[in-house]
Design a protein around this motif. Structure first.
Motif, PDB file in Angstrom:
ATOM      1  N   GLY A 209       0.534  54.692   8.063  1.00  0.00           N
ATOM      2  CA  GLY A 209      -0.432  56.185   8.499  1.00  0.00           C
ATOM      3  C   GLY A 209      -1.434  56.286   9.176  1.00  0.00           C
ATOM      4  O   GLY A 209      -1.353  55.592  10.017  1.00  0.00           O
ATOM      5  N   ASP A 210      -2.172  57.545   8.415  1.00  0.00           N
ATOM      6  CA  ASP A 210      -3.334  57.944   9.686  1.00  0.00           C
ATOM      7  C   ASP A 210      -4.424  58.001   8.918  1.00  0.00           C
ATOM      8  O   ASP A 210      -5.899  57.601   9.795  1.00  0.00           O
ATOM      9  N   LEU A 211      -4.157  58.050   7.744  1.00  0.00           N
ATOM     10  CA  LEU A 211      -5.243  58.180   7.091  1.00  0.00           C
ATOM     11  C   LEU A 211      -5.313  57.794   5.344  1.00  0.00           C
ATOM     12  O   LEU A 211      -3.962  58.088   5.296  1.00  0.00           O
ATOM     13  N   PHE A 212      -5.794  56.982   4.860  1.00  0.00           N
ATOM     14  CA  PHE A 212      -5.146  55.981   3.432  1.00  0.00           C
ATOM     15  C   PHE A 212      -6.513  56.914   2.583  1.00  0.00           C
ATOM     16  O   PHE A 212      -7.796  56.447   3.213  1.00  0.00           O
ATOM     17  N   LEU A 213      -6.183  56.523   1.705  1.00  0.00           N
ATOM     18  CA  LEU A 213      -6.836  57.294   0.484  1.00  0.00           C
ATOM     19  C   LEU A 213      -6.793  55.322  -0.748  1.00  0.00           C
ATOM     20  O   LEU A 213      -5.503  55.191  -1.102  1.00  0.00           O
ATOM     21  N   ASP A 214      -7.754  54.735  -0.667  1.00  0.00           N
ATOM     22  CA  ASP A 214      -8.082  53.743  -1.844  1.00  0.00           C
ATOM     23  C   ASP A 214      -8.108  53.918  -3.073  1.00  0.00           C
ATOM     24  O   ASP A 214      -9.179  54.817  -3.488  1.00  0.00           O
ATOM     25  N   CYS A 215      -6.772  54.259  -4.297  1.00  0.00           N
ATOM     26  CA  CYS A 215      -7.278  54.452  -5.416  1.00  0.00           C
ATOM     27  C   CYS A 215      -6.900  52.466  -6.459  1.00  0.00           C
ATOM     28  O   CYS A 215      -5.674  53.304  -7.030  1.00  0.00           O
ATOM     29  N   THR A 216      -7.024  52.113  -5.595  1.00  0.00           N
ATOM     30  CA  THR A 216      -6.674  50.786  -5.717  1.00  0.00           C
ATOM     31  C   THR A 216      -7.201  50.091  -7.437  1.00  0.00           C
ATOM     32  O   THR A 216      -7.505  49.366  -7.877  1.00  0.00           O
ATOM     33  N   GLY A 217      -8.498  51.071  -7.998  1.00  0.00           N
ATOM     34  CA  GLY A 217      -8.906  50.353  -9.170  1.00  0.00           C
ATOM     35  C   GLY A 217     -10.331  49.429  -8.610  1.00  0.00           C
ATOM     36  O   GLY A 217     -10.711  50.001  -7.774  1.00  0.00           O
ATOM     37  N   PRO A 316     -21.835  47.925 -12.132  1.00  0.00           N
ATOM     38  CA  PRO A 316     -22.632  49.274 -12.079  1.00  0.00           C
ATOM     39  C   PRO A 316     -22.806  49.296 -10.368  1.00  0.00           C
ATOM     40  O   PRO A 316     -23.637  48.496  -9.633  1.00  0.00           O
ATOM     41  N   GLY A 317     -22.071  50.189  -9.500  1.00  0.00           N
ATOM     42  CA  GLY A 317     -22.777  50.299  -8.362  1.00  0.00           C
ATOM     43  C   GLY A 317     -22.193  51.548  -7.281  1.00  0.00           C
ATOM     44  O   GLY A 317     -21.053  51.865  -8.207  1.00  0.00           O
ATOM     45  N   GLN A 318     -22.433  50.848  -6.202  1.00  0.00           N
ATOM     46  CA  GLN A 318     -20.833  51.622  -4.828  1.00  0.00           C
ATOM     47  C   GLN A 318     -20.866  50.803  -3.979  1.00  0.00           C
ATOM     48  O   GLN A 318     -21.717  50.668  -3.473  1.00  0.00           O
ATOM     49  N   ARG A 319     -19.949  51.227  -3.612  1.00  0.00           N
ATOM     50  CA  ARG A 319     -19.634  50.650  -1.725  1.00  0.00           C
ATOM     51  C   ARG A 319     -20.535  51.489  -0.955  1.00  0.00           C
ATOM     52  O   ARG A 319     -21.082  52.424  -1.461  1.00  0.00           O
ATOM     53  N   GLN A 320     -20.940  50.203  -0.096  1.00  0.00           N
ATOM     54  CA  GLN A 320     -22.246  51.893   1.118  1.00  0.00           C
ATOM     55  C   GLN A 320     -21.935  52.463   1.516  1.00  0.00           C
ATOM     56  O   GLN A 320     -22.278  53.198   2.231  1.00  0.00           O
ATOM     57  N   GLN A 321     -20.469  52.186   1.933  1.00  0.00           N
ATOM     58  CA  GLN A 321     -19.722  53.303   2.904  1.00  0.00           C
ATOM     59  C   GLN A 321     -18.321  53.526   1.366  1.00  0.00           C
ATOM     60  O   GLN A 321     -17.867  52.838   1.509  1.00  0.00           O
ATOM     61  N   VAL A 322     -18.393  55.016   1.731  1.00  0.00           N
ATOM     62  CA  VAL A 322     -17.430  55.430   0.720  1.00  0.00           C
ATOM     63  C   VAL A 322     -16.413  56.066   1.904  1.00  0.00           C
ATOM     64  O   VAL A 322     -14.783  55.738   1.539  1.00  0.00           O
ATOM     65  N   TRP A 323     -15.860  55.742   3.096  1.00  0.00           N
ATOM     66  CA  TRP A 323     -15.590  56.594   3.626  1.00  0.00           C
ATOM     67  C   TRP A 323     -15.637  55.484   4.974  1.00  0.00           C
ATOM     68  O   TRP A 323     -16.467  55.623   5.772  1.00  0.00           O
ATOM     69  N   ALA A 324     -14.604  54.464   5.445  1.00  0.00           N
ATOM     70  CA  ALA A 324     -14.696  53.866   6.736  1.00  0.00           C
ATOM     71  C   ALA A 324     -13.334  53.317   7.309  1.00  0.00           C
ATOM     72  O   ALA A 324     -12.271  53.035   6.413  1.00  0.00           O
ATOM     73  N   GLY A 325     -14.039  53.414   9.039  1.00  0.00           N
ATOM     74  CA  GLY A 325     -12.445  53.498   9.236  1.00  0.00           C
ATOM     75  C   GLY A 325     -11.504  55.256   8.710  1.00  0.00           C
ATOM     76  O   GLY A 325     -11.944  56.005   8.787  1.00  0.00           O
ATOM     77  N   ASN A 326     -10.459  54.558   8.505  1.00  0.00           N
ATOM     78  CA  ASN A 326      -9.219  55.782   8.460  1.00  0.00           C
ATOM     79  C   ASN A 326      -9.154  56.013   6.885  1.00  0.00           C
ATOM     80  O   ASN A 326      -8.051  55.528   6.545  1.00  0.00           O
ATOM     81  N   VAL A 327      -9.679  54.862   5.793  1.00  0.00           N
ATOM     82  CA  VAL A 327     -10.332  54.442   4.447  1.00  0.00           C
ATOM     83  C   VAL A 327     -11.043  55.261   3.723  1.00  0.00           C
ATOM     84  O   VAL A 327     -12.384  55.010   4.293  1.00  0.00           O
ATOM     85  N   ILE A 328     -10.372  55.568   2.629  1.00  0.00           N
ATOM     86  CA  ILE A 328     -11.475  56.974   2.071  1.00  0.00           C
ATOM     87  C   ILE A 328     -11.233  55.647   0.592  1.00  0.00           C
ATOM     88  O   ILE A 328      -9.828  55.828  -0.028  1.00  0.00           O
ATOM     89  N   GLY A 329     -12.430  55.648   0.087  1.00  0.00           N
ATOM     90  CA  GLY A 329     -12.851  54.509  -1.654  1.00  0.00           C
ATOM     91  C   GLY A 329     -12.335  56.317  -2.264  1.00  0.00           C
ATOM     92  O   GLY A 329     -13.293  57.278  -2.412  1.00  0.00           O
ATOM     93  N   LEU A 330     -11.328  56.452  -3.568  1.00  0.00           N
ATOM     94  CA  LEU A 330     -11.992  57.024  -4.909  1.00  0.00           C
ATOM     95  C   LEU A 330     -11.461  56.408  -6.033  1.00  0.00           C
ATOM     96  O   LEU A 330     -10.673  55.137  -6.254  1.00  0.00           O
TER      97      LEU A 330
END
Length: 500
Positions: A209-217, A316-330
């Motif tokens: 893939g060129d872009l990956f969405l991380d929806c792995t919980g 409770p909290g958040q990743r310091q980046q939601v988009w890193a490289g070609n990965v976006i966390g949802l």
């Protein structure tokens, strides 16, 4: 020198994981970009989802309109009911309750919000309860609902999260998305730039893939584990780290609001659907053990349990980046806030809309990534502060949990809001914040924070004129609510879901 592009054009999109996050992304992206993208979603039937995000906020209705989802069809498929707000019981004090309702309250003046005039009227003995000037609040209390002209009633939904994911899957597959069954056995990275190059499934199949969405919980397989993005822990302000969920039979008509019932060491949710009720207990393991929390939940159910209670752990909290490289966390892969204000699905939706606005069609640009991450951080931090407000501002001092919450130091951004409102009743917010001024006012007043002064405009209005102003608003709302049908009857007529 011309700006150098940072990566190849994005033509292949891989969504890792299904559930609400994965299938919301699949639905929106296939509907808007399906003709120019090759979109694949990988999920395994053997991997369960958290699946407790059954209460929503009004932005979901807007999301559905954007991608042309029919409301009746969606509600019937997900056994949904309508939601006008959240009832907070025992939060300010034992035996006290208030509703944080959607919509607006009263009529603002351009110099000052309605609550300034209401407080002046309250001091003069001519004002009713604050909620009496909010249409959604009065309809919720009266257990009524109806679609009004010009979207005159602001509402959201209670829905079955598992059914919602299945509904969105059918929708996305109609627009050409390919679902691949399988577990991700390996994540391969490009040695040249560190981006994710491909997912390898347990079957041996390799998906590039060129872009990956991380929806792995909570696993955050791509964003956290593979890309190594650190996680900011907010448990110094949000003590709860556990939840127990259970479904029960419905008893009585479905109310058009979520119930959030405070306990000695956490709180309990009650979410009415057409075919059942969703229940859960959110609590802090620092203040209570699992068995005690489970017993308290089971002792406070309405209706026969349909499932075995299951414990969910979270930080409770958040990743310091939601988009890193070609990965976006949802969703949970990017962060988590307890469901007290039903914001989990909203944050997924916001990231999807943001991705569509900043979609890297011709290649991933650092400026776009930075903007995405800034907006995502602003979103969740303002929601974080709003949630902390429910614990910090309280009169409860009857248990160690509530004393610790009341006495904790809060983020400076929240303390400023509390100081501003407590002193002068003022609420200032940035344009893109989720929660309106009315939301902040309802919860601050509901939790017991009463401003010391009002805006001078409220003092200029003569008392007789103020009384007429307040009575006019309340009378108009009462007239409208009286004409609405009961919520249960309206749902049965509008979008019956049938038997589960």
């Amino acid at each position: 020198m011309p700006h150098q592009q940072q990566s190849r054009p994005v033509r292949r999109l891989i969504i890792a994981g299904g559930g609400t996050a994965g299938w919301m992304a699949a639905a929106a992206l296939s509907r808007t970009l399906g003709k120019v993208l090759d979109i694949k979603l990988v999920e395994s039937d053997d991997i369960g989802t958290v699946g407790v995000g059954e209460a929503t906020i009004p932005s979901l209705a807007q999301f559905h309109r954007l991608i042309d989802i029919d409301e009746r069809d969606f509600m019937a498929a997900t056994q949904a009911t309508f939601k006008l707000g959240i009832s907070f019981e025992n939060w300010r004090a034992r035996g006290h309750d208030y509703i944080h309702a959607f919509g607006s309250t009263g009529t603002d003046h351009w110099t000052a919000g309605f609550h300034h005039f209401w407080q002046k009227g309250r001091e003069a003995g001519i004002a009713a309860d604050y909620g009496d000037y909010c249409l959604e609040h009065k309809a919720a209390r009266a257990l009524r609902f109806g679609h009004l002209p010009d979207d005159g009633l602001v509402y959201a939904y209670h829905l079955d999260a598992s059914r919602y994911a299945r509904y969105l899957r059918r929708y996305a597959e109609h627009f050409g998305i390919e679902r691949i069954e399988g577990k991700i056995a390996d994540v391969q990275r490009d040695p040249a730039n560190g981006n994710v190059a491909a997912l390898v499934l347990d079957s041996g199949r390799r998906l590039e893939g060129d872009l990956f969405l991380d929806c792995t919980g909570f696993r955050s397989l791509l964003l956290g584990q593979t890309m190594g993005v650190p996680y900011d822990d907010w448990s110094q302000w949000l003590f709860n780290d556990s939840a127990i969920a259970v479904q029960t039979e419905s008893v009585g008509p479905a109310v058009p609001y979520t119930r959030a019932i405070a306990h000695d060491w956490g709180w309990q949710w009650r979410i009415p659907l057409q075919h059942r009720t969703g229940n859960g207990m959110v609590f802090s393991s620092r203040f209570v053990d699992d068995d005690t929390a489970r017993a308290a939940l089971l002792a406070n159910l309405e209706g026969k349990p349909l499932t075995e209670p299951r414990v969910i752990r979270f930080t409770p909290g958040q990743r310091q980046q939601v988009w890193a490289g070609n990965v976006i966390g949802l969703g949970l892969a990017s962060g988590f806030l307890e469901p007290i204000e039903s914001t989990s699905i909203h944050l997924i939706q916001r990231s999807i809309v943001r991705l569509l606005q900043l979609f890297p069609t011709e290649g991933i640009e650092p400026a776009d990534v930075a903007e995405f991450n800034t907006q995502a951080a602003d979103d969740i931090r303002t929601i974080r502060d709003f949630i902390i407000l429910h614990y910090k501002v309280t009169e409860r001092d009857d248990t160690p949990y509530w004393r610790a919450a009341r006495d904790m130091a809060v983020p400076p951004s929240l303390q400023h809001r509390l100081d501003l409102f407590g002193g002068s009743g003022r609420v200032f917010r940035s344009q893109n914040e989720l929660f309106s001024e009315n939301s902040w006012v309802q919860v601050m007043l509901g939790q017991g924070l009463i401003p010391r002064t009002q805006h001078h405009t409220a003092h200029v209005m003569p008392e007789r004129e103020l009384a007429a102003f307040l009575d006019g608003i309340r009378t108009g709302i009462d007239r409208t609510v009286a004409q609405m049908p009961g919520h249960q009857a309206y749902v049965e007529r509008y979008c019956p879901g049938g038997k589960p």
